[in-house]
Every structure is written in C-alpha cells, then in structure tokens.
Design an enzyme around this catalytic site. Structure first.
Site, PDB file in Angstrom:
ATOM      1  N   CYS A  92     -21.910   9.018   7.297  1.00  0.00           N
ATOM      2  CA  CYS A  92     -21.648   7.160   7.203  1.00  0.00           C
ATOM      3  C   CYS A  92     -20.842   6.586   8.935  1.00  0.00           C
ATOM      4  O   CYS A  92     -20.973   8.017   9.837  1.00  0.00           O
ATOM      5  CB  CYS A  92     -21.039   6.779   6.615  1.00  0.00           C
ATOM      6  SG  CYS A  92     -19.788   5.286   6.143  1.00  0.00           S
TER       7      CYS A  92
ATOM      8  N   LEU B 239       1.161   3.535  -2.678  1.00  0.00           N
ATOM      9  CA  LEU B 239       0.427   4.426  -3.258  1.00  0.00           C
ATOM     10  C   LEU B 239      -0.038   4.972  -1.560  1.00  0.00           C
ATOM     11  O   LEU B 239      -0.337   6.232  -1.396  1.00  0.00           O
ATOM     12  CB  LEU B 239      -0.422   4.404  -3.725  1.00  0.00           C
ATOM     13  CG  LEU B 239      -1.046   5.468  -4.439  1.00  0.00           C
ATOM     14  CD1 LEU B 239      -0.239   6.332  -5.561  1.00  0.00           C
ATOM     15  CD2 LEU B 239      -2.161   4.885  -5.503  1.00  0.00           C
ATOM     16  N   LYS B 240      -1.153   4.180  -0.718  1.00  0.00           N
ATOM     17  CA  LYS B 240      -1.929   5.234   0.229  1.00  0.00           C
ATOM     18  C   LYS B 240      -0.949   6.300   1.325  1.00  0.00           C
ATOM     19  O   LYS B 240      -1.416   7.107   1.358  1.00  0.00           O
ATOM     20  CB  LYS B 240      -2.554   3.850   1.108  1.00  0.00           C
ATOM     21  CG  LYS B 240      -3.436   4.074   2.766  1.00  0.00           C
ATOM     22  CD  LYS B 240      -3.129   3.293   2.846  1.00  0.00           C
ATOM     23  CE  LYS B 240      -4.379   3.769   4.479  1.00  0.00           C
ATOM     24  NZ  LYS B 240      -5.306   4.524   4.689  1.00  0.00           N
TER      25      LYS B 240
ATOM     26  N   ARG C 163       0.997  -1.011  -0.055  1.00  0.00           N
ATOM     27  CA  ARG C 163      -0.277   0.009   0.201  1.00  0.00           C
ATOM     28  C   ARG C 163       1.002   0.915   0.004  1.00  0.00           C
ATOM     29  O   ARG C 163       0.353   1.970   0.440  1.00  0.00           O
ATOM     30  CB  ARG C 163      -0.807   0.022   0.752  1.00  0.00           C
ATOM     31  CG  ARG C 163      -2.004  -1.173   0.704  1.00  0.00           C
ATOM     32  CD  ARG C 163      -2.502  -0.834   2.297  1.00  0.00           C
ATOM     33  NE  ARG C 163      -2.689  -1.298   3.414  1.00  0.00           N
ATOM     34  CZ  ARG C 163      -3.150  -0.709   4.840  1.00  0.00           C
ATOM     35  NH1 ARG C 163      -4.258  -0.451   4.888  1.00  0.00           N
ATOM     36  NH2 ARG C 163      -2.287  -1.278   5.339  1.00  0.00           N
TER      37      ARG C 163
ATOM     38  N   ILE D  27     -23.375   7.244  13.001  1.00  0.00           N
ATOM     39  CA  ILE D  27     -24.619   5.656  12.691  1.00  0.00           C
ATOM     40  C   ILE D  27     -23.168   4.497  13.206  1.00  0.00           C
ATOM     41  O   ILE D  27     -24.056   3.635  13.248  1.00  0.00           O
ATOM     42  CB  ILE D  27     -22.926   6.141  11.189  1.00  0.00           C
ATOM     43  CG1 ILE D  27     -24.294   6.475  10.499  1.00  0.00           C
ATOM     44  CG2 ILE D  27     -23.926   4.472  10.078  1.00  0.00           C
ATOM     45  CD1 ILE D  27     -26.013   6.932   9.910  1.00  0.00           C
TER      46      ILE D  27
ATOM     47  N   GLU E 191     -16.997   0.929  18.390  1.00  0.00           N
ATOM     48  CA  GLU E 191     -16.802  -0.071  17.923  1.00  0.00           C
ATOM     49  C   GLU E 191     -15.221   0.088  18.167  1.00  0.00           C
ATOM     50  O   GLU E 191     -14.462  -0.560  16.864  1.00  0.00           O
ATOM     51  CB  GLU E 191     -17.229  -0.311  16.323  1.00  0.00           C
ATOM     52  CG  GLU E 191     -18.320  -0.366  16.494  1.00  0.00           C
ATOM     53  CD  GLU E 191     -19.033   0.063  14.327  1.00  0.00           C
ATOM     54  OE1 GLU E 191     -17.872  -0.355  13.783  1.00  0.00           O
ATOM     55  OE2 GLU E 191     -20.031   0.348  14.788  1.00  0.00           O
TER      56      GLU E 191
ATOM     57  N   HIS F 228     -16.982  11.746   4.751  1.00  0.00           N
ATOM     58  CA  HIS F 228     -15.996  11.644   3.092  1.00  0.00           C
ATOM     59  C   HIS F 228     -14.564  12.396   3.551  1.00  0.00           C
ATOM     60  O   HIS F 228     -14.389  12.316   2.353  1.00  0.00           O
ATOM     61  CB  HIS F 228     -16.273  10.714   2.480  1.00  0.00           C
ATOM     62  CG  HIS F 228     -17.272   9.029   2.962  1.00  0.00           C
ATOM     63  ND1 HIS F 228     -18.531   8.683   3.220  1.00  0.00           N
ATOM     64  CD2 HIS F 228     -16.624   8.351   2.831  1.00  0.00           C
ATOM     65  CE1 HIS F 228     -18.240   7.819   2.761  1.00  0.00           C
ATOM     66  NE2 HIS F 228     -17.037   6.906   3.091  1.00  0.00           N
TER      67      HIS F 228
ATOM     68  N   LYS G   3     -21.040   4.660  -6.302  1.00  0.00           N
ATOM     69  CA  LYS G   3     -20.037   3.394  -6.319  1.00  0.00           C
ATOM     70  C   LYS G   3     -20.127   3.219  -7.901  1.00  0.00           C
ATOM     71  O   LYS G   3     -21.513   3.298  -8.760  1.00  0.00           O
ATOM     72  CB  LYS G   3     -21.581   1.926  -5.931  1.00  0.00           C
ATOM     73  CG  LYS G   3     -21.345   1.876  -4.724  1.00  0.00           C
ATOM     74  CD  LYS G   3     -20.250   1.800  -3.376  1.00  0.00           C
ATOM     75  CE  LYS G   3     -20.098   2.082  -2.103  1.00  0.00           C
ATOM     76  NZ  LYS G   3     -20.789   0.826  -1.723  1.00  0.00           N
TER      77      LYS G   3
END
Length: 772
Positions: free
Chosen positions: A741, A26-27, A24, A446, A499, A709, A120
């Site tokens: 979200c 690039l991330k 990863r 959420i 979470e 986002h 999407k």
C-alpha cells in the site's frame, strides 16, 4: 403487555461510540506511548478519562443505558482475542512479559515478529485484526477489561450494558493460523469457545451487569445450514446458563434473513436489529417469525454509518409498527456510532443551513433520545423537533447543490462504448511494453511517500496564513525532488511523485470537485491510530479544473523514467466519503467517474504514460448478501472503465486494492480491464496471487511484498521469498514488485530501508529467471 405499555417502556441506547476523543486524544496518547514519550499509566488514564467523558455525555443527553467494553486501544476484535486467550504462539512471550506491549505487537508486529492479518470489518472502512486459530488452539478466559470498564461506568452511577463480539461472529471472522491447513474451519472450535464466553458472562453478572450485548453481525451475511445450526447451538447453550445476565443479541449492516427466526427462537432475552433502509426487510421478517413475545427489541432506526439527519416521522412510523412485535421496544442507532465523527457542531466552515442536514454521533444521540421520547410519551412532546426536522429535510431536497442539470445531462448521455478501451488487452500490452521498456519484475510503489511532520506543518501554516502560497509550493517542489531522486538512486523502475501536496487520497480530490463538502473535525477511525476525515458527498459532481496534472508533470520533468499519475477511483471516492442517500449509488458513481475521466485524459495529454486509479474499496463496498452483488458490481466496474477508457492503447492503466478478501471479487477485478493491478499480499502470504491464478487472470499484477502497516523492515531475503511464492502463481512477464500500500504513514528511515531491500529482492529473483 399492551402496545401502550410497550411504548411507555421505550428507552434510548447506543451500541458503541467513537473512541478517539474530540481532539483525537487517544491517537496522541497511543502514538506517544509507542515513541516512549507517554507512560503506560498515563495512557491508561487518558483512556479512562475518554470513557468517562463519553458515558457522561451520553447520559446527560438522555441515553438510558450506556455501552461499555466497546472502547479499544486499537481494535475490538483484537480485544476479543485477548478476552478468549487466542494469543498467537509467536506473540505469547511478549504478551506474558507485558500485556500492553504484547497487545500492540499483535496489532503492529515488531522487527522480529509479524502482526496479525488485518482486513475490513464487513462493508465498512474500519479494519480489524483477524484472529488466528487452529485445531490446537486452547482458549482461556480473561475478562479483566470487560469487567473493569463496566465497573467504571457503574461507579459513575450509570446504567450500563457491556458489549462483546459474539462467539459465532468471532469464529466466522477468524482464519487458520500460519502452518494450519487452509481448509481448517475455525467454527469447529465453537464447543471449546462457549465455556469461555460462559465464564465472561458469569464474571460480568457478578460485577452487577443486568444485560450483556453479544454482537453477531456475521449472521446478516449468507450463511450455510451448518453455520445457522452453530448459532442455534451457541445461544441455546448460553441462554441455558444458570448464572448469567440477560442477553441481547445484536445484528447490523443488513437484514438477518434466515438467521432471524434462529435468534428469535433462541432462549435469549432480546434482539437488536437494524431497521434502516439497508435492512428494511427485517421488519417484515420479524413479523413473519411471530415477533419477539416476552422479549426486548432494540430498534436501530437511526443510521449509524452515514451523517445525514434522520427522518424522524418515518422512524416513528417504523417504531409504531414494531410496538406490537415485542414485549419492549427501545430505540438505537443501526450500529455502533464508531463509524461517524463525534460532533457536527464543531464544524465552523460549513454553511449553517447545510450543517443542519448533518448528524454526527452527538446529533444522532439526540435523535435517538427524541424518538424514544416520542414513542413513549407521544409525538406532541417532540412537536418542535418534528417541525425543525421537516424543515431541514425540505431544505436539503430543494437545494441547488443537490441538482446540477449539466452534470445530469452528461451522465445520461453515456454509452456502452464510453466504458471500453479502443483495443483489447492483448494488443495494448504489446504497445505498452514497447513504449515503456521495463525489465521483468518491474519495481514501483503504490503512490504516497512519508507524510512528514514538516509537510503537515507546512499545510497547517498555509491554512493559518503563516506561510504564503509561493513558499508552500516551493516546499512541495523540494519534497518531490527528494522523492524522485531517492527512487532513481534506489533503482525503482516506475516512479511516483510521492503526493506531498495531498492531505488524504479522497479528501484531496473532494476539495476540488463540486458537490463535495470537507470537514475540519470529522475524524473517523480507519484502523489503530489511523483516522481519516471522510468528505461529505452532498450534491452533483463535476471537475472545474485539473487536479493533479501540475505536480505530476513537474515530477515527470525531473526524470527520464516513467512517473505514474495517481488518482482515487470512483467507487473509493464514494466508499470513503459520507455519500448522499437521495439517489442510487450507481448514479453518483457515474458522475464521479466522468469527472475523473477528464483528469485521466488531461494527464495523458500532458505526457503521463502510466496512470494509476486506485480502487481499494471495491471489495469493501460489496453487498453483504450475494443476491445484491451483481447489480453493485455492474455499476462499480462500469464506473472504473468509464474513468479509464478514454486513453490511447500504449498508456498503461494501473489500479490498486488492499486489505480485503479479494477471492470474492476476482471476476470483478478482471472486469475492470486495468492493465496492471497491485494488491495487498504480504500479511496473507501471497494468497491473492493464488486466487488470481485460479481465476486465470490474464493481466499483470503486483502482489505486495512489503507490509506497510507494520513498522518492521522486511529484509531482502524475506521479500525475495515472497516474490518466489508469487512466481508460483504468476509468470515473470506479468509479475510486478511493490509494497502492499502507500507509504504515507511510514517514516523515511524504514521507507528507505524497505524499498532498497525490495529492489535488491527484485534483482536477485530476476537473476534467477531462465534466459531465452
């Protein structure tokens, strides 16, 4: 050309490849650039090295023609918007000042400027940035990226084929820009757009490109005669260009249907078609259309979206049938390999026998090369590959992991009554309001809260043995206490535990269910720098023990306010996994639903009064063809109801969906029979609230007022304005206030500020409501 000579011409190719790098890279480089730790030049060099590594690996494996232009810092549709000059007015100044920063501002927004809408990519879990167009849009050619990347591959001595999003698909994916009439059709801009594509093609031809691939996946959906006429016009015009490379028009994800004869007759030089099970009808349709005499056919016989090994003999049979239908038949995956991880050989924790059932991008490339060799030189040349493939397929079919008699017996015993709540919604809602005592416009989130570096480090330390289980669990308890305390102080009405113990909303559950396999390096891009590791759904599913009750109960013990239990729904568990392909999806969904039903019932028994079962993938998994949707929606909604229908009337069932075109599934949302649904709405300006109202949706809903986002923090006035817009469609007694979200990708500072503003907005608008 005879069938024999056509076979001799067979070549191996792919349409695209994972972008992120084996580790990863690039991330890390992109996020480092955003944080100021990586320079623009260093980012560009990382990207160039990743491209070089990919192309060399493809060429060394035997791929004859490598793709260029499929690489992206963020999203290939956004790259197309840049290529055609479709930069929104609000981003133009920043883009002109610094193209890289302007590009990322379009993708992510800034504190002052909203990003492009994100949704999407067809029926995948990849997200693209939606082009914003209007009657005043002026296109302008910028082919620099496409030409430069092609030249990079050429400099390595490779045969390369640039890949572009086709003009028809680009316009069909676009939406009216803010302020433009909602009924504006971007496809009306085709005549303005085609000269830009003509210039890009000329630039690539001048750079030495013999072929250019134009991807038109939108044509596998149901299309009107006007849309098919637009495709006819587009490729008649592009095909007639005097100075152009050869054109390969590609489709994938489903059958072309009525669009196949349109493209077959177009003056282009080749078609790339999907011939996997989802699009098997393409073979018969191609024959009915008279084949592709004098043209190239790239046959996508290796599934580019799933990770199971190919049935090489079956694919060779398909390829043999295709030989008489085209001048030349080449072999490829069904779509870009962007949708699968890079290399199964990197997995060390999967049983070696099971590992032989799996094919990631590198293994799929090997399959493609073997098939091309077998087609060109005869099956004797790949006899060892065929024998090993037969053995691996037989091993999987006969494995105990794929067949659990107890699971199958339980699924077979399900009745219609198991999928219905004991009372209708009108009676349940009264019981829930009395039990929960919430105000009008109740606030919630959420589910997830920021996954900090400290949390990720603790999980890594636990796996590596640097931290023992008691120490890890104390860190989780501390995080839950902080999350609950913050929500109480902020004034949120229905809390979540945040979470902190979960690595991913699907993987966390998959690791606790039988029949699933988890990978260590199976990263796949979801959007931008967000990568996920979809688990592998390999066999029959059951739940050995409770998965979430312990931490939810702990959070409940810290507060008098309701705390939501948080689960991922059965459709999303399938959609965001690599699902088994040896039984109908509906059968697998029922197995997952029964396992989750046990969890829902245990949460309720432990005192949880609000339970959220997320189904963000319900729309994503909707078949691309309308004729296939009724059967899907039947088992998809049934599996949700089977999960949630075993609870008391006063237990409130929530669900959540995000970043999809909800208007297509409003009836299915209704059929879920959830008490409350929360949906993404901030970037789409409350469009979903209007769609729910238009349908007459009778239950409670929370269209999001905070776009998680984007790093920007919406102020209270902005959130209040969105709430007022929501109230135009949904009455106050049925409207919830929440983000779009989960918050796991955000940092704590922006989370605190945004949620405080959200609560302030709810209180402000609540005070404006008439009293009675």
């Amino acid at each position: 050309m005879t069938a024999k000579s056509a076979a001799a011409a067979a070549r191996a190719t792919v349409y695209g490849y994972p972008r992120q790098g084996a580790n990863r890279e690039l991330k890390k480089a992109v996020e480092g650039y955003w944080k100021g730790r990586v320079t623009a030049d260093a980012l560009r060099e990382t990207a160039a090295e990743l491209r070089r590594t990919t192309w060399r690996q493809l060429a060394e494996s035997g791929v004859h023609e490598v793709p260029t232009g499929d690489f992206s810092y963020y999203d290939h549709v956004l790259d197309t918007s840049v290529m055609v000059g479709a930069v929104p007015a609000r981003h133009r100044a920043s883009f002109e000042a610094d193209a890289l920063d302007g590009y990322f501002a379009m993708a992510r927004g800034t504190q002052d400027v909203a990003p492009l809408e994100m949704t999407k990519w067809f029926d995948t879990n990849y997200h693209y940035l939606v082009p914003e167009l209007g009657p005043d849009t002026v296109f302008a050619t910028d082919s620099a990226k496409q030409v430069a990347e092609f030249k990079e591959a050429l400099a390595l001595g490779l045969s390369a084929r640039p890949v572009l999003v086709g003009p028809v698909t680009y316009l069909l994916l676009a939406k009216p820009a803010p302020g433009v009439a909602a009924d504006f059709e971007p496809l009306t801009l085709l005549d303005r757009l085609l000269p830009v594509y003509a210039e890009v093609l000329a630039d690539l031809r001048a750079a030495g490109a013999p072929w250019v691939q134009l991807d038109e996946p939108a044509l596998v959906q149901d299309r009107t005669p006007a849309e098919l006429n637009a495709a006819t016009r587009a490729y008649r015009e592009l095909g007639a260009l005097a100075d152009r490379p050869k054109l390969l028009v590609a489709s994938y994800f489903d059958r072309l249907g009525d669009a196949l004869p349109v493209l077959a007759k177009a003056p282009v030089d080749g078609l790339a078609l999907d011939f996997t099970d989802a699009a098997a009808a393409n073979l018969d349709d191609l024959a009915a259309a008279g084949g592709l005499p004098g043209k190239r056919l790239v046959a996508g016989v290796v599934n580019g979206r799933n990770i199971w090994i190919n049935d090489l003999e079956k694919s060779l049979a398909t390829l043999g049938t295709l030989l008489g239908l085209a001048d030349r038949v080449d072999v490829a995956a069904s779509c870009s390999l962007l949708h699968v991880p890079i290399d199964a050989a990197a997995e060390r924790d999967i049983d070696p026998q099971i590992l032989r059932w799996l094919a990631f991008a590198r293994q799929k490339t090997t399959e493609i090369v073997a098939l091309a060799k077998g087609l060109s030189q005869g099956t004797d040349t790949i006899a060892a590959d065929l024998a090993a493939n037969r053995a691996d397929l037989a091993s999987r079919a006969g494995s105990a992991i794929t067949h659990d008699p107890a699971v199958r017996a339980r699924a077979a015993a399900v009745t219609d009554a198991d999928g219905r709540r004991s009372q209708p919604y009108a009676e349940r809602v009264a019981a829930q309001r009395a039990h929960l005592g919430l105000p009008l416009l109740p606030t919630t989130t959420i589910g997830s809260f920021p996954q900090t570096t400290a949390l990720r480090t603790a999980r890594a330390d636990l796996r590596a043995g640097r931290l023992d289980t008691p120490g890890y669990e104390e860190r989780i308890r501390n995080e839950i206490r902080e999350v609950i305390s913050f929500q109480e102080k902020t004034g949120i009405d229905v809390l979540v535990h945040g979470e902190p113990e979960r690595n991913d909303m699907v993987q966390y559950f998959a690791e606790q269910l039988t029949g699933y396999l988890a990978t260590q390096h199976g990263w796949v891009q979801s959007y931008g720098t967000r990568y996920v590791r979809p688990p592998v759904l390999a066999g029959d599913i059951s739940r050995p023990e409770p998965m979430t009750v312990r931490w939810t109960s702990y959070a409940n013990s810290l507060t008098d306010r309701p705390v939501k239990g948080m689960l991922t729904g059965p459709v999303t568990m399938l959609a965001w996994s690599f699902v088994r392909d040896d039984q109908p999806l509906g059968d697998t969904a029922r197995q997952v639903a029964l396992a989750l039903r046990d969890e829902v019932n245990d949460l309720e028994a432990a005192g949880t009064s609000v339970i959220q079962v997320d189904e963000p993938a319900l729309r994503e998994t909707l078949p691309l063809r309308a004729a296939d949707r009724a059967a899907y929606l039947y088992w998809a909604t049934e599996s949700f109801r089977l999960t949630t229908s075993g609870v008391r009337p006063d237990t409130q069932i929530h669900t959540h969906m995000c970043y999809a075109e909800f208007g297509d599934i409003v009836q299915a949302i209704d059929d879920l029979d959830a008490d409350v649904i929360s949906l993404e709405a901030a970037r789409s300006h409350m469009q979903v609230a209007r769609e729910l109202a238009g349908h007459g949706y009778p239950r409670e809903a929370g269209p999001g007022v905070y776009d998680i986002h984007s790093p920007r923090v919406p102020d209270a006035a902005e959130a209040a304005a969105l709430l007022r817009k929501g109230l135009e469609a949904i009455p106050p007694e049925r409207l919830w206030v929440n983000p779009d979200c989960g918050l796991k990708t955000r940092g704590w500072p922006e989370t605190r500020a945004s949620l405080e503003n959200l609560v302030t907005a709810a209180r402000t608008v609540r005070a404006e409501l008439p009293t009675s």
